[in-house]
Enzyme design. Structure first.
Site, short mmCIF file in Angstrom:
data_model
loop_
_atom_site.label_atom_id
_atom_site.label_comp_id
_atom_site.label_asym_id
_atom_site.label_seq_id
_atom_site.Cartn_x
_atom_site.Cartn_y
_atom_site.Cartn_z
CG ASP B 8 -1.66 1.35 1.63
OD1 ASP B 8 -2.44 1.62 0.53
OD2 ASP B 8 -1.28 1.96 2.43
CE1 TYR B 10 0.12 9.15 -1.33
CE2 TYR B 10 -2.05 7.96 -2.07
CZ TYR B 10 -0.79 8.92 -2.17
OH TYR B 10 -0.53 9.32 -3.48
NE ARG B 39 -4.78 8.04 6.02
CZ ARG B 39 -4.69 7.33 4.56
NH1 ARG B 39 -4.80 7.82 3.47
NH2 ARG B 39 -4.28 6.11 4.81
CB SER B 113 -1.90 3.21 -3.81
OG SER B 113 -2.12 4.55 -3.59
CG ASN B 114 -7.86 3.91 -2.03
OD1 ASN B 114 -8.16 2.90 -2.86
ND2 ASN B 114 -8.20 3.97 -0.74
#
Lengths: 214, 214
Positions: B8, B10, B39, B113-114
């Site tokens: 991942d 972040y 966040r 990742s997003n």
């Protein structure tokens, strides 16, 4: 043209922070903070479990969220306390405007909630408002949580109407966004001072007292 | 048998709170609090948009979340400041253990990742770690966010392996739960003191330094 008016339950009819006093008794000085974390985790878990295709009933999720909230604030919740508080969720108080607003509403009315049927039935009975609703539609019926479209779809299916004939009332901004994306006509009831969610949807009209629906 | 190790981004490679100092300069006394709310809202919006089938690119969601966080703390973020801070997300610092850990890892390695491709490429370049990864897989490729199974599926598709041949490393407990439900072998890297998520899944082994992966 509104054919049916549908209410969300927790944060709309019933106050999800109605157990803060009991939390305060159990954990002096932390009642409001644990209540806030509990609600946050409860919602987070409904969203995550829906995305993961790992649905579990709302009372299970609610208990898991309470345990997380206690961990978060460094206090120990034993199994008995968790069970007691999750049971007490079935007796959450209705907001004071709910009963008078329902008394004057034109039907049909319904509830569409993440809550389990047994939790919703108990809370309606305890508040004496159950007789107003023609249907109580629950995440139990589809095994997914809001704002997944599959749960909003329960309303048109149950009432034989189109989405745009449904007026949906919720105190949760994210629920309003989901219902609006699904095609409902949405009214937001402001229960808490929270900034509006920025989810790209149009912002629904907001009221501060359910009696203003009429 | 691990065929590929996937990270991942972040909260795992890059510190999503790496802009707290810039927030503190803009809003004295509120930097850490706004960073935390930013966040939280960023994640909330990724989950809600995925459930609503209303995907938007990660930089858009990140900007919307920053605006919500500023609203939440009663400060005004003008468009220029939001743009500047979202741009700065592309230069988020890597955690100090990342580069030395990658230097000793056996490949192939990848990122899932997003984040948007352009954000991830920039952050990898700025930290000098881009050359370690054979693939950077993004929410851009499927228009849905974690923990929806469709994004995890990018890894087996890209590498021609089965889910249980993938070792997945994340600092986000909910991401670990989603990856585990999908069938990856999961290792959690503890980046912050947070209680473990109670999402019904088994809890993966946890490490505190990425060099312990080896």
């Amino acid at each position: 043209m509104t054919a049916v008016t549908v209410f969300d339950a927790y944060g709309t009819l019933f106050d999800p922070h109605g157990l803060a006093g009991r939390l305060e008794t159990a954990f002096p000085g932390l009642g409001a903070a644990i209540s806030a974390s509990w609600r946050e985790a409860q919602l987070r878990y409904t969203w995550l479990r829906s995305l993961m295709n790992q649905w579990a009933p709302f009372d299970i999720v609610t208990g898991d969220a309470l345990r997380w909230a206690c961990d978060r604030h460094g206090v120990d919740a034993d199994q008995r306390l968790v069970s007691t508080l999750v049971d007490a969720y079935r007796l959450l108080p209705a907001y004071p405007d709910v009963a008078p607003a329902l008394d004057t509403q034109q039907g049909p009315l319904a509830i569409l909630s993440n809550g389990s049927h047994h939790m919703l039935q108990s809370a309606c009975s305890a508040s004496g408002i159950g007789q107003h609703f023609e249907a109580v539609l629950s995440s139990d019926d589809v095994h997914v949580y809001k704002p997944d479209p599959r749960i909003y779809r329960l309303v048109p299916e149950r009432f034989g109407v189109t989405a745009d004939e449904v007026r949906f009332v919720s105190g949760n901004g994210w629920d309003c966004a989901g219902a609006s994306a699904f095609g409902f006509e949405v009214v937001q009831i402001s229960r808490r001072a929270e900034p509006r969610e920025r989810l790209g949807a149009d912002h629904p009209p907001a009221i501060v007292d359910l009696r203003d629906l009429a």
